[in-house]
Design a protein around this motif. Structure first.
Motif, short mmCIF file in Angstrom:
data_model
loop_
_atom_site.label_atom_id
_atom_site.label_comp_id
_atom_site.label_asym_id
_atom_site.label_seq_id
_atom_site.Cartn_x
_atom_site.Cartn_y
_atom_site.Cartn_z
N UNK A 29 0.81 -1.22 0.00
CA UNK A 29 0.00 0.00 0.00
C UNK A 29 0.85 1.28 0.00
N UNK A 30 2.17 1.14 0.06
CA UNK A 30 3.03 2.31 -0.03
C UNK A 30 3.22 2.78 -1.47
N UNK A 31 2.78 1.97 -2.43
CA UNK A 31 2.75 2.44 -3.82
C UNK A 31 1.74 3.58 -3.92
N UNK A 32 1.93 4.48 -4.88
CA UNK A 32 1.00 5.62 -5.01
C UNK A 32 -0.46 5.21 -5.14
N UNK A 33 -0.73 4.15 -5.90
CA UNK A 33 -2.10 3.68 -6.11
C UNK A 33 -2.09 2.17 -6.21
N UNK A 34 -3.21 1.51 -5.78
CA UNK A 34 -4.38 2.08 -5.10
C UNK A 34 -4.17 2.11 -3.59
N UNK A 35 -4.73 3.10 -2.95
CA UNK A 35 -4.74 3.14 -1.49
C UNK A 35 -5.99 2.43 -0.99
N UNK A 36 -6.03 2.20 0.32
CA UNK A 36 -7.13 1.46 0.92
C UNK A 36 -8.16 2.41 1.52
N UNK A 314 8.74 -1.66 10.13
CA UNK A 314 10.00 -0.92 9.99
C UNK A 314 11.08 -1.70 9.23
N UNK A 315 10.69 -2.83 8.63
CA UNK A 315 11.65 -3.61 7.85
C UNK A 315 11.31 -3.61 6.36
N UNK A 316 10.49 -2.64 5.96
CA UNK A 316 10.14 -2.53 4.53
C UNK A 316 11.24 -1.84 3.73
N UNK A 317 11.95 -0.94 4.38
CA UNK A 317 13.04 -0.23 3.69
C UNK A 317 14.29 -1.10 3.70
N UNK A 318 15.10 -1.04 2.61
CA UNK A 318 14.96 -0.21 1.40
C UNK A 318 14.17 -0.89 0.28
N UNK A 319 13.59 -2.06 0.58
CA UNK A 319 12.98 -2.88 -0.47
C UNK A 319 11.79 -2.18 -1.13
N UNK A 320 10.99 -1.49 -0.33
CA UNK A 320 9.82 -0.82 -0.90
C UNK A 320 10.25 0.33 -1.80
N UNK A 321 11.34 1.00 -1.45
CA UNK A 321 11.85 2.09 -2.30
C UNK A 321 12.27 1.56 -3.66
N UNK A 322 12.98 0.45 -3.66
CA UNK A 322 13.39 -0.16 -4.93
C UNK A 322 12.18 -0.62 -5.74
N UNK A 323 11.20 -1.20 -5.05
CA UNK A 323 10.01 -1.68 -5.76
C UNK A 323 9.26 -0.53 -6.44
N UNK A 324 9.12 0.58 -5.74
CA UNK A 324 8.41 1.73 -6.31
C UNK A 324 9.21 2.35 -7.46
N UNK A 325 10.53 2.42 -7.28
CA UNK A 325 11.37 3.03 -8.32
C UNK A 325 11.33 2.23 -9.62
#
Length: 385
Positions: A29-36, A314-325
Motif C-alpha cells: 500500500x506504499x505504492x502511489x495507487x491504489x490506497x485502501x 520498519x523492515x520494509x526499507x529499502x525494499x519498498x523504495x526499490x520496488x516503487x522506483x
C-alpha cells in the motif's frame, strides 16, 4: 453453509492468513495507487483499484493486497473477541487480573520490538550515525510515550507514529479494557445486547461520518464493535448449528461493493467484508487443513503473528523504495517476499528473546506483589516489636 466451531488449530490458521494479509498489505500500500479505504471513505480509491486491475492484470496481486489486505486486521479483531469469549464462557473475568494478563501478553513483546526498531533503524536503515538509536529515541519520544500509555488513538497527529502498524496496540488494549463489560452485558441481556451495540456503533459512525472532532472512530474500539460483537456471538453459540444463508453472504457482498461507492454504506464495510472472509474461510477450511504445505506455513505464521506484526512495519526499507522506483510486477513480488522473509527472521529472534525473558523472570500480578509486600512489612514490624 453452517458456521464451524474454531479450535486452536483453526484459530492459528486464521491468524496465519491474517498476518500474511497485513504484512504484505503494509508493503504494497506504499505504492502511489491504489490506497485502501481503511480509516475513511474515498470512492476514487476503489475506482483506482478497478482501473489498475483492468489495465494492469499482471499487477493484480499487488493491487488486491494494497486495497484489501488491511482486512486481515478485522480477522484479528474477530479472533480476539472469539477466543476470550470461549475462555471465559463459564465465568466473568476478574477485571484487574485479566487486564494484567493482557499487559504481560503484549507489553514485553512490544518493548522488545521497540528496542529492535531503535537498533535496526537507528544503526542500519536510517541515516543517524553512531548514536543512531539514541537520536531516533529522542526524535520519537513523544509518539513512543503516547503509544506505551495507550493514548495515541486519541491524538490524530500520532496515529501512525513512530511505526504505522503500531496503531493497533492502543486499540486492542481498549478492547481488553472493555471486554469484561461486553461479556457482562451479553451474559445478562443475551444477543440483543450485541445487536444493540453493533447497530449503535454503525449509527454513531454514520451520523458523525466516522469522526468526533478530529478523533477518527476507527482507531478506537467504538468503530469496530460489530466485529467484536460477531466474535462474541459466534463463540457463545458454538454449541448450536448456526446456518449462514446465502442471502446473508450476498447481502454482505452487496453492502461492501456499495460501500466503496456510496458513503452511507461504507460504515458497514468492515463488518460486511469480515462476514465474506469468514464465509470464504469456512468453505475452504478442509482444503487448507488437508494441504500439508499450506497448513504448515499458516500454522507457522499464526504462531509468529504478534512479533511479525510488530516488526514488519520498519523492515520494509529499502525494499519498498526499490520496488516503487522500478515498478515491475515481478520485482515487486520478489522484494516483498524478501522483506517478509527478513521480517520473519527478526520476528523469530525477538520471539525467542521474549520467551527466554519470560522464563527467567517470575511475573506476578499487582495483587500478588501487593500481598507479598504487606506480608514482608508485617514480618518486619513484628520483629521490631
Amino acid at each position: 453453509m453452517y458456521w464451524r466451531t474454531l479450535d486452536k488449530i483453526d484459530s492459528s490458521l486464521y491468524k496465519g492468513i491474517a498476518i500474511l494479509m497485513i504484512a504484505t498489505h503494509n508493503f504494497m500500500h506504499l505504492f502511489p495507487k491504489p490506497k485502501e479505504n481503511e480509516f475513511g471513505f474515498y470512492p476514487d480509491r476503489f475506482f483506482d483499484f478497478l482501473h489498475l486491475a483492468y489495465s494492469e492484470p499482471e499487477n493484480i496481486l499487488r493491487t488486491s493486497l494494497s486495497f484489501l489486505g488491511h482486512f486481515g486486521v478485522q480477522i484479528f479483531i474477530f479472533l480476539s473477541a472469539y477466543g476470550l469469549t470461549k475462555k471465559y464462557s463459564s465465568k466473568q473475568p476478574d477485571y484487574w487480573p485479566f487486564i494484567w494478563q493482557r499487559i504481560m501478553k503484549i507489553y514485553p513483546a512490544f518493548l522488545i520490538a521497540i528496542l529492535a526498531w531503535l537498533i535496526i533503524v537507528g544503526w542500519f536503515i536510517g541515516d543517524y550515525g553512531f548514536l543512531g538509536p539514541a537520536k531516533l529515541l529522542y526524535a520519537n519520544i513523544i509518539p513512543l510515550v503516547l503509544k506505551l500509555s495507550l493514548l495515541s488513538s486519541f491524538t490524530p497527529e500520532y496515529y501512525f507514529s513512530p511505526v504505522g502498524p503500531w496503531w493497533f496496540i492502543p486499540f486492542i488494549f481498549q478492547f481488553y479494557l472493555t471486554f469484561p463489560l461486553l461479556r457482562y452485558l451479553h451474559s445478562r441481556y443475551g444477543n440483543r445486547a450485541l445487536l444493540f451495540l453493533s447497530l449503535t456503533s454503525l449509527l454513531i459512525s454514520l451520523l458523525t461520518q466516522g469522526k468526533i472532532g478530529e478523533l477518527n472512530l476507527y482507531f478506537t474500539v467504538l468503530g469496530h464493535l460489530p466485529a467484536l460483537c460477531l466474535g462474541i456471538f459466534l463463540a457463545s453459540n458454538d454449541d448450536k448449528k448456526i446456518n449462514i444463508p446465502k442471502s446473508i453472504i450476498l447481502l454482505a457482498l452487496g453492502v461492501f461493493l456499495l460501500g466503496n461507492i456510496y458513503e452511507t454504506f461504507w460504515y458497514a464495510n468492515h463488518i460486511s467484508f469480515l462476514i465474506l472472509i469468514l464465509a470464504f474461510l469456512t468453505y475452504l477450511s478442509d482444503t487448507i487443513k488437508n494441504t500439508r504445505t499450506i497448513r504448515k506455513t499458516l500454522l507457522f505464521y499464526g504462531s509468529l503473528s504478534m512479533p511479525l506484526f510488530l516488526v514488519n512495519g520498519f523492515l520494509r526499507a529499502p525494499f519498498i523504495t526499490w520496488a516503487i522506483d522500478y515498478n515491475h510486477w515481478s520485482l515487486t513480488l520478489i522484494l516483498c517476499l524478501i522483506s517478509l522473509s527478513l521480517s520473519t527472521l527478526v520476528a523469530l529472534a525477538l520471539d525467542k528473546i521474549e520467551k527466554r525473558l519470560m522464563l527467567k523472570i517470575e511475573w506476578e500480578t499487582p495483587r500478588s506483589l501487593y500481598n507479598q509486600f504487606t506480608q514482608c512489612l508485617t514480618k518486619a514490624l513484628t520483629r521490631v516489636k
